[in-house]
Design a protein around this motif. Sequence first.
Motif, PDB file in Angstrom:
ATOM      1  N   GLN A 140      41.653  51.478  78.490  1.00 23.44           N
ATOM      2  CA  GLN A 140      42.691  51.968  79.391  1.00 23.44           C
ATOM      3  C   GLN A 140      44.048  52.046  78.697  1.00 23.44           C
ATOM      4  N   ARG A 141      44.193  51.397  77.570  1.00 21.02           N
ATOM      5  CA  ARG A 141      45.452  51.394  76.827  1.00 21.02           C
ATOM      6  C   ARG A 141      45.562  52.577  75.873  1.00 21.02           C
ATOM      7  N   PHE A 142      44.570  53.452  75.921  1.00 21.42           N
ATOM      8  CA  PHE A 142      44.563  54.643  75.066  1.00 21.42           C
ATOM      9  C   PHE A 142      44.619  55.893  75.930  1.00 21.42           C
ATOM     10  N   SER A 143      45.187  56.939  75.365  1.00 19.32           N
ATOM     11  CA  SER A 143      45.241  58.247  76.033  1.00 19.32           C
ATOM     12  C   SER A 143      44.382  59.234  75.260  1.00 19.32           C
ATOM     13  N   MET A 144      43.602  60.032  75.988  1.00 19.61           N
ATOM     14  CA  MET A 144      42.779  61.047  75.335  1.00 19.61           C
ATOM     15  C   MET A 144      43.646  62.179  74.816  1.00 19.61           C
ATOM     16  N   GLN A 145      43.417  62.566  73.553  1.00 19.85           N
ATOM     17  CA  GLN A 145      44.205  63.606  72.912  1.00 19.85           C
ATOM     18  C   GLN A 145      43.413  64.893  72.682  1.00 19.85           C
ATOM     19  N   ASP A 146      42.216  64.773  72.109  1.00 24.43           N
ATOM     20  CA  ASP A 146      41.490  65.992  71.754  1.00 24.43           C
ATOM     21  C   ASP A 146      40.001  65.694  71.659  1.00 24.43           C
ATOM     22  N   LEU A 147      39.194  66.756  71.786  1.00 21.83           N
ATOM     23  CA  LEU A 147      37.744  66.674  71.685  1.00 21.83           C
ATOM     24  C   LEU A 147      37.249  67.859  70.872  1.00 21.83           C
ATOM     25  N   VAL A 148      36.470  67.589  69.822  1.00 19.32           N
ATOM     26  CA  VAL A 148      35.923  68.661  68.985  1.00 19.32           C
ATOM     27  C   VAL A 148      34.449  68.381  68.716  1.00 19.32           C
ATOM     28  N   CYS A 149      33.750  69.403  68.240  1.00 13.90           N
ATOM     29  CA  CYS A 149      32.369  69.251  67.788  1.00 13.90           C
ATOM     30  C   CYS A 149      32.385  68.907  66.302  1.00 13.90           C
ATOM     31  N   LYS A 150      31.481  68.028  65.884  1.00 10.73           N
ATOM     32  CA  LYS A 150      31.382  67.628  64.484  1.00 10.73           C
ATOM     33  C   LYS A 150      29.941  67.800  64.016  1.00 10.73           C
ATOM     34  N   VAL A 151      29.750  68.522  62.916  1.00 11.62           N
ATOM     35  CA  VAL A 151      28.425  68.739  62.342  1.00 11.62           C
ATOM     36  C   VAL A 151      28.156  67.630  61.333  1.00 11.62           C
ATOM     37  N   VAL A 152      27.053  66.905  61.524  1.00  9.78           N
ATOM     38  CA  VAL A 152      26.807  65.721  60.706  1.00  9.78           C
ATOM     39  C   VAL A 152      25.404  65.728  60.116  1.00  9.78           C
ATOM     40  N   GLY A 153      25.264  65.112  58.941  1.00  6.71           N
ATOM     41  CA  GLY A 153      23.985  64.762  58.353  1.00  6.71           C
ATOM     42  C   GLY A 153      23.085  65.923  57.998  1.00  6.71           C
TER      43      GLY A 153
ATOM     44  N   LEU B 243      39.378  61.964  70.141  1.00  6.33           N
ATOM     45  CA  LEU B 243      40.542  61.284  69.583  1.00  6.33           C
ATOM     46  C   LEU B 243      41.382  60.707  70.723  1.00  6.33           C
ATOM     47  N   LEU B 244      41.655  59.415  70.634  1.00  5.57           N
ATOM     48  CA  LEU B 244      42.534  58.727  71.574  1.00  5.57           C
ATOM     49  C   LEU B 244      43.640  58.047  70.782  1.00  5.57           C
ATOM     50  N   THR B 245      44.775  57.834  71.403  1.00  2.65           N
ATOM     51  CA  THR B 245      45.863  57.099  70.764  1.00  2.65           C
ATOM     52  C   THR B 245      46.448  56.091  71.755  1.00  2.65           C
ATOM     53  N   ASP B 246      46.998  54.990  71.194  1.00  2.04           N
ATOM     54  CA  ASP B 246      47.632  53.991  72.047  1.00  2.04           C
ATOM     55  C   ASP B 246      49.128  54.267  72.160  1.00  2.04           C
ATOM     56  N   ALA B 247      49.876  53.334  72.754  1.00  2.30           N
ATOM     57  CA  ALA B 247      51.317  53.534  72.976  1.00  2.30           C
ATOM     58  C   ALA B 247      52.095  53.639  71.673  1.00  2.30           C
ATOM     59  N   GLN B 248      51.542  53.087  70.588  1.00  5.02           N
ATOM     60  CA  GLN B 248      52.191  53.174  69.269  1.00  5.02           C
ATOM     61  C   GLN B 248      51.668  54.353  68.453  1.00  5.02           C
ATOM     62  N   GLU B 249      50.904  55.220  69.115  1.00  2.00           N
ATOM     63  CA  GLU B 249      50.285  56.384  68.487  1.00  2.00           C
ATOM     64  C   GLU B 249      49.337  55.994  67.358  1.00  2.00           C
ATOM     65  N   GLN B 250      48.726  54.826  67.500  1.00  2.00           N
ATOM     66  CA  GLN B 250      47.661  54.443  66.588  1.00  2.00           C
ATOM     67  C   GLN B 250      46.343  54.990  67.145  1.00  2.00           C
ATOM     68  N   PRO B 251      45.485  55.548  66.274  1.00  2.00           N
ATOM     69  CA  PRO B 251      44.323  56.300  66.768  1.00  2.00           C
ATOM     70  C   PRO B 251      43.073  55.457  66.958  1.00  2.00           C
TER      71      PRO B 251
END
Length: 470
Positions: A278-291, A303-311
């Motif tokens: 709850q201390r994080f805010s949602m920023q972005d959502l992307v597709c990632k091709v893996v393996g 990607l989420l970030t907290d109040a200090q913009e730490q990811p």
Amino acid sequence: MPQLAPDLLARARLRRAEVPPASHSAVGAVERDPLPLLHASSGGRIARLVPLRYGRMRSSPFAFFRGSAMLQAHDLAATPYSGIIQQLCGDAHLANFGGFASPERTLLFDLNDFDETHPGPWEWDLKRLAASFVLAARYRSVSRGRIDDILDRLGRSYREHMREYAGMSALDVWYDRISYERLLERIDDADAHELVKKSMKKASKRTHERLLPKIAGKVDGGWRINDELPSLFHIFEAQTLFSEEERRVLLGSRLALRQKLFDEYLQTISISHRELLQRFSMQDLVCKVVGVGSVGTRCMVLLLTDAQEQPLFLQIKEARPSVLAPYVPQGRSEYANEGQRVVVGKRLMQAYSDIFLGWSHAGEHHFYFRQLRDMKISLDIDNFTAPLLEEYAGLCGWVLARAHARSGGLAGEIAAYLGGDDAMVDALRQYALAYADQAERDYAVFDAACCRGEFVALDDGEFSEVLRRS
């Protein structure tokens, strides 16, 4: 070494009489055409990414083996099995071992991929691991004699460590962890020792904070992940690999999809971790091709970030039915959500699991959540020498024995079946060499089908060029 209980030894004698260790050299139902099974395994994937999956599989017999776990599962179903059923990794090839940080920030060495986890015969994991070592060693032009040494090291390490775990209490087995510091204490080879130290240093730099500026930037006051086709891309924008129908199935918009997935996911984690998120805010959502084997599945990064913009980067990975599911003799998974199946398997088998593990679904697709990058590291086995492969085989045998002892609580049963001789070690060596031959034959059939155009296979460069033209 601990002495095993008389009742375990008595049951083991019966099992060994019914299914002698030597019988495990059988390769199984290999008189089949691999192509229909490969075609079927691509069903339900993102259609435009399937050629990239085939392209990566085509790069070598080992890469093909990594991407075709369903073939070995099919073949193992026709082999004798010990009768001991428990939770398996399901895809325990040597590239699926690596390092990651515990909640206390200790770097651990463990299995790290559980997409195929499922109850089944414990020896199936060991056989897949052994065959992968043969293919990797052949790729490195290791001599036959050294390959035999590698396989013997693997089999004996698994047997000896399983016997150790059989003498430990249930809690001691559960709490046991294999840290990189413990690895350094046990490794005698100087090159292997140096490799582990370098891996530890590299892992310390693989953090969320270091990743953020590499793949994202500020846009209109928020953070946006950069599109880097084909590895990273936004799903609901013009330059995407998703069809209109695919985007409709995934709820039609990024906001709707991420909120649906996230809200359900929160209900599958502990209250304390829910509060933390709850201390994080949602920023972005992307597709990632893996393996290799996962290419074409719906894998996303939130990607989420907290109040200090730490990811905080959370990977949201599609969970399809395990390749083992149609073939295991008994003990089928009890979970309706395949993401829950993966999460439970990870929690059973890993010494410490990610605190953010959870599951969700959107439409007919099931997903599980985990941290994308938290001091995670894989060793570069493409450059391993024969001595390094042998040392690594011993470490992987140890890790797999710990994971099996933890997940099933059956270390005594397995240790008693293995016994104190080399019967199973010899059978494992024979199996691995023979099955690697089969994997190379399957690869040749697949490669010929690609040449005929039956499979469209594009490597990363070719695939990127096609995207640029479209």
